[in-house]
Scaffold this motif. Structure first.
Motif, PDB file in Angstrom:
ATOM      1  N   GLU A   4       0.848  -1.196   0.000  1.00  9.45           N
ATOM      2  CA  GLU A   4       0.000   0.000   0.000  1.00  9.45           C
ATOM      3  C   GLU A   4       0.882   1.244   0.000  1.00  9.45           C
ATOM      4  N   MET A   5       0.608   2.167  -0.897  1.00  4.56           N
ATOM      5  CA  MET A   5       1.465   3.322  -1.093  1.00  4.56           C
ATOM      6  C   MET A   5       1.033   4.492  -0.203  1.00  4.56           C
ATOM      7  N   ASN A   6       1.975   5.431  -0.004  1.00  5.19           N
ATOM      8  CA  ASN A   6       1.738   6.611   0.822  1.00  5.19           C
ATOM      9  C   ASN A   6       1.699   7.869  -0.046  1.00  5.19           C
ATOM     10  N   PRO A   7       0.908   8.866   0.339  1.00  5.23           N
ATOM     11  CA  PRO A   7       0.922  10.133  -0.394  1.00  5.23           C
ATOM     12  C   PRO A   7       2.309  10.773  -0.332  1.00  5.23           C
ATOM     13  N   LEU A   8       2.793  11.203  -1.478  1.00  5.23           N
ATOM     14  CA  LEU A   8       4.077  11.901  -1.543  1.00  5.23           C
ATOM     15  C   LEU A   8       3.875  13.389  -1.734  1.00  5.23           C
ATOM     16  N   LEU A   9       3.062  13.755  -2.715  1.00  7.24           N
ATOM     17  CA  LEU A   9       2.913  15.164  -3.065  1.00  7.24           C
ATOM     18  C   LEU A   9       1.504  15.417  -3.566  1.00  7.24           C
ATOM     19  N   THR A  10       0.918  16.515  -3.099  1.00  5.11           N
ATOM     20  CA  THR A  10      -0.368  16.993  -3.598  1.00  5.11           C
ATOM     21  C   THR A  10      -0.127  18.252  -4.413  1.00  5.11           C
ATOM     22  N   PRO A  43       6.249   2.786   0.318  1.00  6.17           N
ATOM     23  CA  PRO A  43       7.042   2.903   1.546  1.00  6.17           C
ATOM     24  C   PRO A  43       8.152   1.869   1.633  1.00  6.17           C
ATOM     25  N   ALA A  44       8.017   0.755   0.885  1.00 14.07           N
ATOM     26  CA  ALA A  44       9.066  -0.265   0.895  1.00 14.07           C
ATOM     27  C   ALA A  44      10.304   0.213   0.159  1.00 14.07           C
ATOM     28  N   SER A  45      10.097   1.024  -0.888  1.00 13.44           N
ATOM     29  CA  SER A  45      11.219   1.562  -1.656  1.00 13.44           C
ATOM     30  C   SER A  45      10.754   2.767  -2.463  1.00 13.44           C
ATOM     31  N   PRO A  46      11.293   3.969  -2.186  1.00 14.49           N
ATOM     32  CA  PRO A  46      10.922   5.136  -2.989  1.00 14.49           C
ATOM     33  C   PRO A  46      11.329   5.005  -4.444  1.00 14.49           C
ATOM     34  N   GLU A  47      12.212   4.027  -4.741  1.00 15.91           N
ATOM     35  CA  GLU A  47      12.668   3.848  -6.113  1.00 15.91           C
ATOM     36  C   GLU A  47      11.673   3.072  -6.967  1.00 15.91           C
TER      37      GLU A  47
END
Length: 281
Positions: free
Chosen positions: A211-217, A269-273
């Motif tokens: 599950e991904m996290n918000p980075l930028l709005t 969240p596991a890897s920003p890449e």
């Protein structure tokens, strides 16, 4: 619209704030944006041969945003986008993330390459300075449990909080939470996701299914008519109205997503890449 014409358009409108256009400015504007005729002619489109330069959108340093999680060895995030829609999957600019080390950025281009045109005026970011400020916000009501929602609708609990709660919300206390406390508007790194155009949609990493996290709005405006409580104190004084198409206090970057929506970027969240995802809300 050709990028050169759009820049001239913005330059003329900015110079003419508080006065009428000169005859020369009117002639230039009429050339760039001729009067509409009906029925409107169907635009003539042809494929563009060659590569399209991306436009710089935002740049963030971890020294300014300590909570920004970057890959090992990097302390800088640069966000660029292609100023065209990419149907059928996306009707907004396509973004690209570059995680870099500030120490290794030595050759800075004074005149970076630019695309020959943009699809819409709102896809050309107006250069402006970001002033990061850390705030506290809470989840959107659509992701809260019924039990929590019932507590938010209890005016007695809000009264117990004291003078910080506006008594005008006594008849609809849950609105105080929605407007003043949850999901801050405007440009935002991290935080809670905004919902409204659709119900909450889980964002899963296309690589590992985490599950991904918000980075930028990326918003169309810093605030709206219903959430003016988020306006910075220094910007609450009445301002001179701007001409249509010019950046306003609530639109310093002159960006518009769809009909005034937000573009949200998510990272794994596991890897920003891992590849990021995009969502319009």
């Amino acid at each position: 619209m050709p990028l050169a014409d759009l820049k001239v358009l913005r330059r003329i409108r900015a110079a003419a704030q508080g006065r009428d256009f000169t005859s020369q400015e009117r002639e230039t504007l009429a050339r760039i944006k001729p009067s509409r005729t009906y029925p409107r002619p169907k635009p003539s489109l042809r494929p563009y041969e060659g590569s399209i330069a991306l436009l710089p959108l935002a740049q963030f340093y971890t020294r300014d945003i300590p909570d920004l999680r970057t890959p090992a060895g990097t302390d800088l995030l640069q966000v660029l986008w292609c100023p065209f829609d990419h149907p059928p999957k996306s009707y907004m600019p396509k973004t690209v993330l570059f995680w870099r080390s500030e120490a290794e950025v030595t050759n800075v281009l004074t005149a970076p390459p630019e695309p020959p045109a943009v699809q819409y005026q709102g896809y050309l970011p107006e250069p402006c300075l970001l002033l990061p400020e850390q705030i506290t916000e809470y989840p959107h009501p659509s992701v809260l449990s019924p039990d929590i929602l019932s507590l938010l609708d209890d005016w007695g609990r809000w009264e117990a909080a004291g003078d910080v709660v506006d008594s005008r919300y006594a008849s609809y206390p849950a609105e105080f939470y929605r407007i003043n406390l949850c999901v801050a508007p405007g440009w935002k790194v991290g935080g809670w996701a905004s919902w409204g155009l659709t119900d909450p949609i889980p964002q899963s990493c296309p690589t590992c299914d985490t599950e991904m996290n918000p980075l930028l709005t990326i918003p169309s405006a810093e605030w709206g008519s219903s959430d003016r409580g988020w306006i910075p104190c220094e910007l609450r004084e009445p301002a001179i109205p701007t001409r249509g198409g010019e950046p306003r206090l609530d639109q310093p970057a002159a960006i518009q997503i769809g009909r005034g929506y937000k573009q949200q970027l998510y990272v794994c969240p596991a890897s920003p890449e891992h590849p990021h995802t995009e969502l319009m809300q």
